[in-house]
Write a protein that holds these residues in place. Structure first.
Motif, mmCIF file in Angstrom:
data_model
loop_
_atom_site.group_PDB
_atom_site.id
_atom_site.type_symbol
_atom_site.label_atom_id
_atom_site.label_comp_id
_atom_site.label_asym_id
_atom_site.label_seq_id
_atom_site.Cartn_x
_atom_site.Cartn_y
_atom_site.Cartn_z
ATOM 1 N N ASN A 17 -2.891 46.710 57.335
ATOM 2 C CA ASN A 17 -4.557 47.420 56.805
ATOM 3 C C ASN A 17 -4.036 48.774 57.095
ATOM 4 O O ASN A 17 -3.846 49.948 56.295
ATOM 5 N N GLU A 41 -7.200 47.346 46.333
ATOM 6 C CA GLU A 41 -7.595 48.393 46.187
ATOM 7 C C GLU A 41 -6.231 49.033 45.917
ATOM 8 O O GLU A 41 -6.618 50.287 45.650
ATOM 9 N N LYS A 49 -9.312 54.859 54.867
ATOM 10 C CA LYS A 49 -9.985 54.206 53.884
ATOM 11 C C LYS A 49 -9.772 52.373 54.760
ATOM 12 O O LYS A 49 -8.751 51.914 55.113
ATOM 13 N N ASN A 50 -11.689 52.364 54.901
ATOM 14 C CA ASN A 50 -11.490 50.857 55.097
ATOM 15 C C ASN A 50 -11.583 50.308 56.377
ATOM 16 O O ASN A 50 -10.946 49.418 56.993
ATOM 17 N N ASP A 74 -6.247 43.484 60.849
ATOM 18 C CA ASP A 74 -5.801 45.077 60.749
ATOM 19 C C ASP A 74 -4.751 46.405 60.688
ATOM 20 O O ASP A 74 -3.977 47.221 60.381
ATOM 21 N N ALA A 105 -12.918 54.951 44.925
ATOM 22 C CA ALA A 105 -13.397 53.784 45.105
ATOM 23 C C ALA A 105 -13.667 52.494 44.424
ATOM 24 O O ALA A 105 -13.446 52.238 43.822
ATOM 25 N N PRO A 123 -10.754 42.923 46.909
ATOM 26 C CA PRO A 123 -9.853 43.889 48.030
ATOM 27 C C PRO A 123 -8.853 43.722 47.238
ATOM 28 O O PRO A 123 -8.186 44.400 47.463
ATOM 29 N N ARG A 162 -2.710 52.032 55.444
ATOM 30 C CA ARG A 162 -3.430 53.499 55.486
ATOM 31 C C ARG A 162 -2.465 54.364 55.532
ATOM 32 O O ARG A 162 -2.705 55.585 55.411
#
Length: 540
Positions: free
Chosen positions: A117, A208, A158-159, A114, A199, A205, A121
């Motif tokens: 990620n 993305e 997102k996510n 994370d 989306a 994945p 983001r």
């Protein structure tokens, strides 16, 4: 391979509009990215950063210190600004950067989790040439980096399971600045769009980045429309909650950039006319007393699109009122300029020369109010065309399309100027593009008519008949296409049909049936037109 965890500062960066740049110049873009990274490497090393992953347009960097990550981000943006200074606006490498401090998973030379990620983001919500950091990162750098921070509030990424507080980072300051509180900005007096991330409906994945790239390209493309305010895809009319547009795409990603361009073009081509139509309906629902400049202008466009003598006069009234309501609103001047020429040339509402002169002054006013307004430049194209300055008209249309590459009015005006300047095939291509981009707009009647003219000048008389018939079916009170229908039938030797079209033209047109040659006609083109009319049975 054993995995370990540690706390790390992660910087994620990518290039705004990368696929668009690749489409413009693939080799040049690849070379420019390579040069940017060569210039960036010493800055990254200077701040003790380590690149652990790269993509075509992106990079992920690990830092031991958040201060180092943010200072490196500032240095990278400053470097990019210096390199872009001498580059044309549509070719610039503009970076977005996100920084986060979080727990990450180490697998060999790769970093996962994370922490990575969230940084990616945050980069996604940063502005072009901007930096966005998480609250965790902000707590470590506040008071330690001489830069201004703006609190963006809670952000749903997102996510990412929970909303995170984010901060925008300024590029320079002489001393630490206080935090700016998030402000609620007033919406502009034109339609506003928020483009949300697409989306990824595949099970992979890794795709993305492709969905994010499309959203970025759509934002870039829509931002070129002068009538839209782009806030960042689901598009909803705010007052009613009704969906304006939605779509789903299922494509093979073998040629990723071609697919991305296809979807971007399809979305923007569908969205802009849909929003224009929704705005028009909204303006028509309002009572006259509650109309603002934008809604009044929309009312004028509605009457302009009807293409009748009475509607042209009503359109003048609404456009004048829009100018009275807001004298700094360029589109009001453009609308009034357009309808003045059309009313004079088609329905004999005054002198064509006087209408053209007035329209040119109005168009210059619109350009002076906003030199980056593509619609104003397309309007000036029309005014110059009406004076017979085909070269100047094409130059203004080129300027409009450079500012807004998907502007239907730009293609329409350039196509018209090309048709009457002896280049009908080029003009027809532009008109077809205009009709594709705006199939139901205020220029529809004139577009269909000029398609007939372009086919006639190309001596494709059967196609001219088809186009003129399509025009009179949609706009039976608009007189001009009947004349060209008669002339095309005359050239084909279909005298009965030619006579019928000529009779309808005479019944609808206000006398005289034909004016003396107007400035936008070349003498040889007018002679060609009169030849067809004479074959149809017309006599002077």
């Amino acid at each position: 391979m054993a995995s370990t965890r540690r706390l790390a500062a992660i910087l994620a960066a990518d290039i705004v509009g990368y696929s668009r740049l690749m489409g413009l110049d693939e080799a040049g873009t690849v070379q420019a990215v390579r040069e940017h990274r060569v210039a960036a490497d010493p800055l990254i090393a200077q701040h003790d950063g380590r690149i652990f992953k790269t993509t075509g347009d992106g990079v992920l960097i690990e830092f031991a210190s958040v201060v180092g990550a943010v200072e490196c981000a500032l240095a990278l943006q400053q470097m990019a600004a210096e390199r872009n200074a001498a580059v044309a606006g549509d070719r610039r490498m503009e970076w977005r950067i996100g920084v986060h401090l979080g727990d990450v998973l180490i697998e060999g030379d790769d970093i996962l989790g994370d922490g990575v990620n969230i940084a990616a983001r945050l980069e996604g919500i940063a502005e072009p040439n901007g930096i966005c950091i998480s609250e965790d990162a902000f707590r470590q750098v506040r008071g330690k980096v001489e830069v201004e921070f703006a609190d963006l509030g809670e952000q749903s990424l997102k996510n990412i399971a929970r909303p995170l507080r984010a901060y925008r980072v300024g590029l320079s300051a002489t001393a630490p600045q206080p935090i700016s509180a998030p402000a609620t900005l007033p919406l502009p007096d034109k339609p506003s769009i928020a483009v949300l991330p697409f989306a990824n409906m595949s099970s992979d994945p890794e795709q993305e980045f492709f969905a994010d790239g499309i959203a970025d390209d759509v934002i870039t493309a829509l931002s070129h429309y002068p009538s839209l305010f782009v806030i960042a895809a689901q598009l909803v009319e705010a007052e009613t909650g009704k969906h304006t547009w939605a779509g789903r795409y299922d494509r093979d990603l073998a040629d990723i950039f071609a697919v991305q361009d296809e979807i971007t073009e399809a979305v923007t081509t569908a969205v802009a006319p849909a929003i224009a139509d929704a705005e028009l309906r909204r303006a028509l629902r309002k009572s006259p007393g509650s109309l603002d400049a934008w809604a009044t202008y929309q009312r004028g466009l509605w009457h302009l699109g009807k293409a009748t003598a009475d509607d042209y006069e009503l359109a003048k009234t609404f456009f004048r009122r829009a100018i009275d309501l807001d004298s700094n609103f360029p589109d009001g001047y453009c609308g009034l300029a357009t309808v003045k020429i059309r009313a004079a040339s088609t329905f004999r509402a005054g002198s064509v020369a006087e209408a053209q002169s007035s329209a040119e002054r109005l168009a210059h006013t619109a350009v002076a109010l906003d030199g980056n307004n593509a619609f104003a430049h397309s309007c000036l194209c029309f005014a110059l065309f009406a004076r017979g300055d085909h070269r100047g008209a094409v130059a203004e249309a080129d300027q409009a399309l450079a500012l807004s590459p998907n502007l239907a009015a730009g293609y329409f005006q350039r196509g018209t100027a090309l048709i009457y300047s002896g280049r009908p095939q080029e003009g027809l291509r532009d008109l077809q593009m205009s009709l594709k981009l705006e199939p139901r707009g205020p220029n529809l009647a004139i577009s269909l008519h000029h398609v007939a003219v372009g086919q006639y000048f190309s001596r494709a008389y059967e196609k001219a008949v088809e186009a003129a018939e399509a025009s009179v079916r949609s706009f039976p009170e608009y007189p001009s296409p009947y004349r060209w229908l008669a002339a095309a039938f005359g050239q084909l030797g279909c005298l009965e049909a030619a006579g019928e079209a000529l009779g309808k033209a005479k019944a609808i047109a206000r006398p005289p049936f034909l004016r003396q040659r107007t400035p936008w006609y070349r003498p040889e083109d007018r002679a060609h037109f009169l030849e067809g009319l004479r074959k149809a049975g017309w006599s002077e």
